[in-house]
Design a protein around this motif. Structure first.
Motif, PDB file in Angstrom:
ATOM      1  N   SER A  64       0.721  -1.029   0.237  1.00  0.00           N
ATOM      2  CA  SER A  64       0.118   0.256   0.048  1.00  0.00           C
ATOM      3  C   SER A  64       0.644   0.743  -0.167  1.00  0.00           C
ATOM      4  CB  SER A  64      -0.564  -0.437   1.062  1.00  0.00           C
ATOM      5  OG  SER A  64      -0.161   0.252   2.241  1.00  0.00           O
ATOM      6  N   HIS A  65       0.392   2.463   0.055  1.00  0.00           N
ATOM      7  CA  HIS A  65       1.201   3.440  -0.887  1.00  0.00           C
ATOM      8  C   HIS A  65       1.300   4.007   1.437  1.00  0.00           C
ATOM      9  CE1 HIS A  65       1.893   8.131   0.056  1.00  0.00           C
ATOM     10  NE2 HIS A  65       0.936   8.027   0.439  1.00  0.00           N
ATOM     11  N   TRP A  66       1.194   3.483   2.420  1.00  0.00           N
ATOM     12  CA  TRP A  66       2.078   3.748   3.328  1.00  0.00           C
ATOM     13  C   TRP A  66       2.796   2.844   4.059  1.00  0.00           C
ATOM     14  CZ3 TRP A  66       1.036   8.414   5.874  1.00  0.00           C
ATOM     15  CH2 TRP A  66      -0.023   9.032   5.000  1.00  0.00           C
ATOM     16  N   GLU A  67       2.752   1.595   3.447  1.00  0.00           N
ATOM     17  CA  GLU A  67       3.640   0.763   3.143  1.00  0.00           C
ATOM     18  C   GLU A  67       4.945   1.226   2.830  1.00  0.00           C
ATOM     19  OE1 GLU A  67       1.608  -2.632   2.269  1.00  0.00           O
ATOM     20  OE2 GLU A  67       0.709  -3.575   3.855  1.00  0.00           O
ATOM     21  N   ALA A  68       4.941   1.369   1.741  1.00  0.00           N
ATOM     22  CA  ALA A  68       5.648   1.401   0.643  1.00  0.00           C
ATOM     23  C   ALA A  68       6.380   3.151   1.564  1.00  0.00           C
ATOM     24  CB  ALA A  68       4.787   1.761  -0.468  1.00  0.00           C
TER      25      ALA A  68
END
Length: 271
Positions: free
Chosen positions: A61-65
């Motif tokens: 996800s964006h936040w994981e990235a």
């Protein structure tokens, strides 16, 4: 009709029948090839869609990235690794109050509403500095985004000034704007900007608004969240000074009234 003509006619009829059968056989073969081809395409499409779906599920996800980002954009007024050390106050203040908060935390909101002004006055007076550590564990528990998004917006406010950061944090926790814990309202950039417009330094601030919309400090927010996780603190709000927790009258939880806080901070400053 002669016998010869009769035989010739029969032979011609047989030849026409044979030719017709060959043409029909070719049509049937072509039809089968089309059906098989369409079926293969359909199967490939299903397989392709399934593969794409699996890839999307496995895609970070964006936040994981943002969490895994190597290059971190840290706000001004920070220090330390990835800019995750945020200390606000007069340099002459000898002691530092560590404050651990999650933007979606309802108990943090209660603390800020009842004690926040006292803390700000103490910092302005130079009694102590504040070391802020932001958490996002409520997002993790609810599969949300609001804690992370608000922490990133706090980074944008800190980039403007330490005072803007404190004022914005206070506004986020206000009774008027702080949502219920189950309402992931802080995931909405427009809502965060609406709250920011109540802060003098952030009202109509185009640079701040752009940073919020662009997620300029998303990776910094995730690094800050990781710093919280490494701290060993189990809940928010948590207050510490000289490594020791500041608690209210129950001796366990953070002081939730100005009176309890004053008692606890006075003892900590003497210790």
């Amino acid at each position: 009709m002669s016998k010869r003509n009769s035989q010739a006619n029969k032979a011609a009829a047989r030849e026409r029948l044979r030719a017709e059968r060959e043409r029909q056989a070719k049509k049937d073969k072509a039809r089968r090839q089309i059906v098989v081809g369409v079926s293969i395409v359909g199967v490939l499409a299903v397989v392709g869609a399934a593969t794409w779906g699996v890839m999307q599920l496995n895609k970070p996800s964006h936040w994981e990235a943002a969490k895994d980002a190597k290059n971190v954009t840290a706000p001004k007024n920070t220090s330390g690794e990835n800019g995750t050390t945020v200390v606000i106050g007069k340099s002459t203040a000898k002691k530092t109050l560590e404050l651990y908060e999650d933007s979606r935390c309802p108990i943090c909101a209660t603390f800020e509403q009842s004690v926040g002004e006292t803390v700000h006055k103490d910092v302005d007076a130079g009694k102590y500095k504040i070391k802020y550590v932001g958490a996002t564990f409520i997002d993790n528990a609810s599969n949300g985004e609001g804690s992370k998004n608000a922490l990133s917006a706090l980074g944008a406010a800190l980039n403007v000034s330490p005072q803007a950061f404190l004022d914005y944090k206070f506004a986020l926790y206000s009774a008027k704007y702080h949502p219920e814990e189950t309402d992931d309202k802080f995931k909405d950039d427009a809502y965060l900007i609406k709250i920011a417009d109540t802060v003098d330094a952030l009202k109509g601030n185009q640079a701040f608004q752009k940073d919020v919309k662009d997620g300029t400090y998303d990776n910094w927010a995730m690094k800050m969240s990781a710093a919280f996780e490494k701290s060993g603190v189990q809940g928010t709000p948590t207050l510490k000074m000289d490594g020791k927790p500041l608690t209210g009258s129950d001796g366990k939880n953070a002081p939730m009234t100005a009176a309890e806080f004053n008692t606890a901070i006075t003892a900590a400053l003497k210790g």
